[in-house]
Write a protein that holds these residues in place. Structure first.
Motif, PDB file in Angstrom:
ATOM      1  N   MET A   1       0.703  -1.295   0.055  1.00 52.41           N
ATOM      2  CA  MET A   1      -0.026   0.184  -0.007  1.00 52.41           C
ATOM      3  C   MET A   1       0.739   1.178  -0.052  1.00 52.41           C
ATOM      4  SD  MET A   1      -3.216  -1.016  -0.010  1.00 52.41           S
ATOM      5  CE  MET A   1      -2.731  -2.295  -0.991  1.00 52.41           C
ATOM      6  N   MET A   2       2.277   1.232   0.650  1.00 54.77           N
ATOM      7  CA  MET A   2       2.795   2.304   0.598  1.00 54.77           C
ATOM      8  C   MET A   2       3.333   2.779  -0.705  1.00 54.77           C
ATOM      9  SD  MET A   2       5.173   1.354   4.036  1.00 54.77           S
ATOM     10  CE  MET A   2       6.522   2.804   3.878  1.00 54.77           C
ATOM     11  N   GLU A   3       3.449   1.692  -1.588  1.00 58.40           N
ATOM     12  CA  GLU A   3       3.987   2.018  -2.944  1.00 58.40           C
ATOM     13  C   GLU A   3       3.210   2.838  -3.697  1.00 58.40           C
ATOM     14  OE1 GLU A   3       4.952  -0.731  -6.975  1.00 58.40           O
ATOM     15  OE2 GLU A   3       5.351  -1.440  -4.975  1.00 58.40           O
ATOM     16  N   LEU A  53      11.735   4.818  -6.277  1.00 60.48           N
ATOM     17  CA  LEU A  53      10.985   5.205  -5.376  1.00 60.48           C
ATOM     18  C   LEU A  53      10.967   4.543  -4.090  1.00 60.48           C
ATOM     19  CD1 LEU A  53       7.596   5.558  -7.502  1.00 60.48           C
ATOM     20  CD2 LEU A  53       9.214   7.176  -7.058  1.00 60.48           C
ATOM     21  N   LYS A  54      11.137   5.169  -3.092  1.00 61.06           N
ATOM     22  CA  LYS A  54      11.345   4.378  -1.648  1.00 61.06           C
ATOM     23  C   LYS A  54      10.194   5.135  -0.720  1.00 61.06           C
ATOM     24  CE  LYS A  54      14.446   1.718  -2.745  1.00 61.06           C
ATOM     25  NZ  LYS A  54      14.099   0.206  -3.322  1.00 61.06           N
ATOM     26  N   CYS A  55       9.427   4.375  -0.035  1.00 59.83           N
ATOM     27  CA  CYS A  55       8.552   5.005   0.978  1.00 59.83           C
ATOM     28  C   CYS A  55       8.942   4.271   2.266  1.00 59.83           C
ATOM     29  CB  CYS A  55       7.217   4.689   0.453  1.00 59.83           C
ATOM     30  SG  CYS A  55       6.083   5.643   1.354  1.00 59.83           S
ATOM     31  N   THR A  56       8.529   5.228   3.465  1.00 57.94           N
ATOM     32  CA  THR A  56       9.130   4.773   4.768  1.00 57.94           C
ATOM     33  C   THR A  56       8.305   5.261   5.826  1.00 57.94           C
ATOM     34  OG1 THR A  56      11.095   4.445   6.241  1.00 57.94           O
ATOM     35  CG2 THR A  56      10.978   6.420   4.943  1.00 57.94           C
ATOM     36  N   THR A  57       8.213   4.429   6.856  1.00 56.38           N
ATOM     37  CA  THR A  57       7.605   5.114   8.089  1.00 56.38           C
ATOM     38  C   THR A  57       8.534   5.231   9.148  1.00 56.38           C
ATOM     39  OG1 THR A  57       6.692   2.876   8.715  1.00 56.38           O
ATOM     40  CG2 THR A  57       5.237   4.036   7.411  1.00 56.38           C
ATOM     41  N   GLN A  58       9.671   4.978   8.604  1.00 55.79           N
ATOM     42  CA  GLN A  58      10.776   5.099   9.718  1.00 55.79           C
ATOM     43  C   GLN A  58      11.394   6.120  10.193  1.00 55.79           C
ATOM     44  OE1 GLN A  58      11.254   1.922  11.397  1.00 55.79           O
ATOM     45  NE2 GLN A  58       9.394   1.378   9.886  1.00 55.79           N
ATOM     46  N   THR A  59      11.192   7.277   9.553  1.00 53.93           N
ATOM     47  CA  THR A  59      11.604   8.453   9.968  1.00 53.93           C
ATOM     48  C   THR A  59      10.720   9.597   9.359  1.00 53.93           C
ATOM     49  OG1 THR A  59      13.459  10.034   9.228  1.00 53.93           O
ATOM     50  CG2 THR A  59      12.484   8.807   7.502  1.00 53.93           C
ATOM     51  N   THR A  60      10.558  10.637  10.520  1.00 55.70           N
ATOM     52  CA  THR A  60       9.830  11.673  10.202  1.00 55.70           C
ATOM     53  C   THR A  60      10.906  13.125  10.072  1.00 55.70           C
ATOM     54  OG1 THR A  60       8.138  10.771  11.503  1.00 55.70           O
ATOM     55  CG2 THR A  60       8.152  13.394  11.147  1.00 55.70           C
ATOM     56  N   ALA A  97       6.108   8.590   5.383  1.00 56.79           N
ATOM     57  CA  ALA A  97       4.603   8.313   5.475  1.00 56.79           C
ATOM     58  C   ALA A  97       4.481   8.132   7.083  1.00 56.79           C
ATOM     59  CB  ALA A  97       4.061   7.240   4.615  1.00 56.79           C
ATOM     60  N   PRO A  98       3.244   8.375   7.585  1.00 54.28           N
ATOM     61  CA  PRO A  98       2.838   8.128   8.994  1.00 54.28           C
ATOM     62  C   PRO A  98       2.793   6.732   9.253  1.00 54.28           C
ATOM     63  CG  PRO A  98       1.299   9.849   7.997  1.00 54.28           C
ATOM     64  CD  PRO A  98       2.069   9.292   6.916  1.00 54.28           C
ATOM     65  N   ALA A  99       2.948   6.161  10.384  1.00 55.09           N
ATOM     66  CA  ALA A  99       2.823   4.630  10.558  1.00 55.09           C
ATOM     67  C   ALA A  99       1.513   4.205  10.591  1.00 55.09           C
ATOM     68  CB  ALA A  99       3.481   4.564  11.981  1.00 55.09           C
ATOM     69  N   GLN A 101      -1.498   3.758   8.640  1.00 56.99           N
ATOM     70  CA  GLN A 101      -2.245   3.780   7.105  1.00 56.99           C
ATOM     71  C   GLN A 101      -3.315   4.739   7.163  1.00 56.99           C
ATOM     72  OE1 GLN A 101      -2.975   0.141   5.321  1.00 56.99           O
ATOM     73  NE2 GLN A 101      -3.934   0.949   3.587  1.00 56.99           N
ATOM     74  N   ALA A 102      -4.178   4.578   8.120  1.00 56.58           N
ATOM     75  CA  ALA A 102      -5.452   5.386   8.090  1.00 56.58           C
ATOM     76  C   ALA A 102      -5.083   7.028   8.191  1.00 56.58           C
ATOM     77  CB  ALA A 102      -6.259   5.274   9.345  1.00 56.58           C
ATOM     78  N   ASP A 103      -3.809   7.415   8.513  1.00 55.90           N
ATOM     79  CA  ASP A 103      -3.388   8.764   8.574  1.00 55.90           C
ATOM     80  C   ASP A 103      -2.647   9.135   7.258  1.00 55.90           C
ATOM     81  OD1 ASP A 103      -4.476   8.642  11.345  1.00 55.90           O
ATOM     82  OD2 ASP A 103      -2.490   8.353  12.125  1.00 55.90           O
ATOM     83  N   TRP A 104      -2.604   8.441   6.214  1.00 55.18           N
ATOM     84  CA  TRP A 104      -1.699   8.789   5.163  1.00 55.18           C
ATOM     85  C   TRP A 104      -2.522  10.050   4.382  1.00 55.18           C
ATOM     86  CZ3 TRP A 104      -0.659   3.418   2.539  1.00 55.18           C
ATOM     87  CH2 TRP A 104       0.428   2.793   3.698  1.00 55.18           C
ATOM     88  N   THR A 105      -3.954   9.941   4.366  1.00 53.55           N
ATOM     89  CA  THR A 105      -4.581  11.035   3.684  1.00 53.55           C
ATOM     90  C   THR A 105      -5.672  11.410   4.318  1.00 53.55           C
ATOM     91  OG1 THR A 105      -6.048   9.500   2.303  1.00 53.55           O
ATOM     92  CG2 THR A 105      -4.010  10.047   1.304  1.00 53.55           C
ATOM     93  N   GLU A 106      -6.204  12.672   3.894  1.00 54.28           N
ATOM     94  CA  GLU A 106      -7.542  13.379   4.448  1.00 54.28           C
ATOM     95  C   GLU A 106      -8.046  14.025   3.239  1.00 54.28           C
ATOM     96  OE1 GLU A 106      -8.661  17.046   7.247  1.00 54.28           O
ATOM     97  OE2 GLU A 106      -6.795  16.220   7.508  1.00 54.28           O
ATOM     98  N   ALA A 107      -9.335  13.699   3.260  1.00 52.38           N
ATOM     99  CA  ALA A 107     -10.219  14.338   1.995  1.00 52.38           C
ATOM    100  C   ALA A 107     -11.053  15.355   2.768  1.00 52.38           C
ATOM    101  CB  ALA A 107     -11.093  13.286   1.361  1.00 52.38           C
ATOM    102  N   THR A 108     -11.092  16.713   2.048  1.00 55.46           N
ATOM    103  CA  THR A 108     -12.165  17.711   2.325  1.00 55.46           C
ATOM    104  C   THR A 108     -12.673  18.171   1.265  1.00 55.46           C
ATOM    105  OG1 THR A 108     -10.396  19.500   2.497  1.00 55.46           O
ATOM    106  CG2 THR A 108     -10.487  18.346   4.560  1.00 55.46           C
ATOM    107  N   HIS A 109     -13.546  19.065   1.368  1.00 54.39           N
ATOM    108  CA  HIS A 109     -14.234  19.641   0.304  1.00 54.39           C
ATOM    109  C   HIS A 109     -12.809  20.555  -0.693  1.00 54.39           C
ATOM    110  CE1 HIS A 109     -18.338  18.489   0.854  1.00 54.39           C
ATOM    111  NE2 HIS A 109     -18.192  18.983   2.134  1.00 54.39           N
TER     112      HIS A 109
END
Length: 165
Positions: A1-3, A53-60, A97-99, A101-109
């Motif tokens: 899913m990170m990909e 492409l590399k995606c990680t939750t290990q660093t912020t 990315a945040p650790a 998954q539900a925090d990866w995106t936020e949809a608004t108007h």
């Protein structure tokens, strides 16, 4: 899913920059995508830039600091990016990315917000000790991968200028 998350991000950036993005399906050169900018006229050449492409939750990344560290999971990923290339230049694009998954995106108007960002680095010519199986690189927190950055990178490739700095 990170990909998929990262692919959505870089695809959106490419579209905003007027480029297409082609997935590299065979892992022959360690690259995941090719960005292609169409020519301005039929007599000109298109411009292409390869990316791993590399995606990680290990660093912020902390924007108050100049850099953050990314460690490759395999030596070969690093080696593909550091080798000199005459024809097609390449960059590393790291998404943090945040650790959760539900925090990866936020949809608004107002639109879809993707949490965190992608950062880019050109590694050609860098060295790591041969004994290091998982090399690390320092990535500048100011090198956020966005449409303006992609346009600048494509312009440099088109002119034959170095991608560093």
């Amino acid at each position: 899913m990170m990909e998929l998350l990262q692919l959505g991000y870089v695809t959106s950036v490419a579209a905003t920059a007027g480029c297409t993005i082609e997935r590299v399906t065979a892992d022959l050169w360690g690259m995941d995508v090719a960005f292609v900018r169409p020519p301005a006229t039929p007599l000109e050449e298109e411009v292409m830039l390869l990316a791993q492409l590399k995606c990680t939750t290990q660093t912020t990344p902390d924007p108050a600091k100049e850099t953050f560290s990314y460690q490759f999971t395999k030596r070969q990923y690093f080696d593909h990016l550091v080798k000199p290339r005459r024809n097609f230049k390449s960059v590393l694009i790291v998404m943090t990315a945040p650790a959760v998954q539900a925090d990866w995106t936020e949809a608004t108007h107002g639109g879809l917000l993707t949490r965190r960002a992608c950062y880019w680095k050109h590694l050609e010519g860098l060295k790591a000790e041969e004994s290091v199986q998982k090399p690390s690189v320092r990535i500048s927190t100011s090198d956020i991968f966005d449409a303006q950055t992609l346009i600048k990178l494509m312009d440099r490739v088109d002119r034959g200028d170095p991608l560093h700095g």
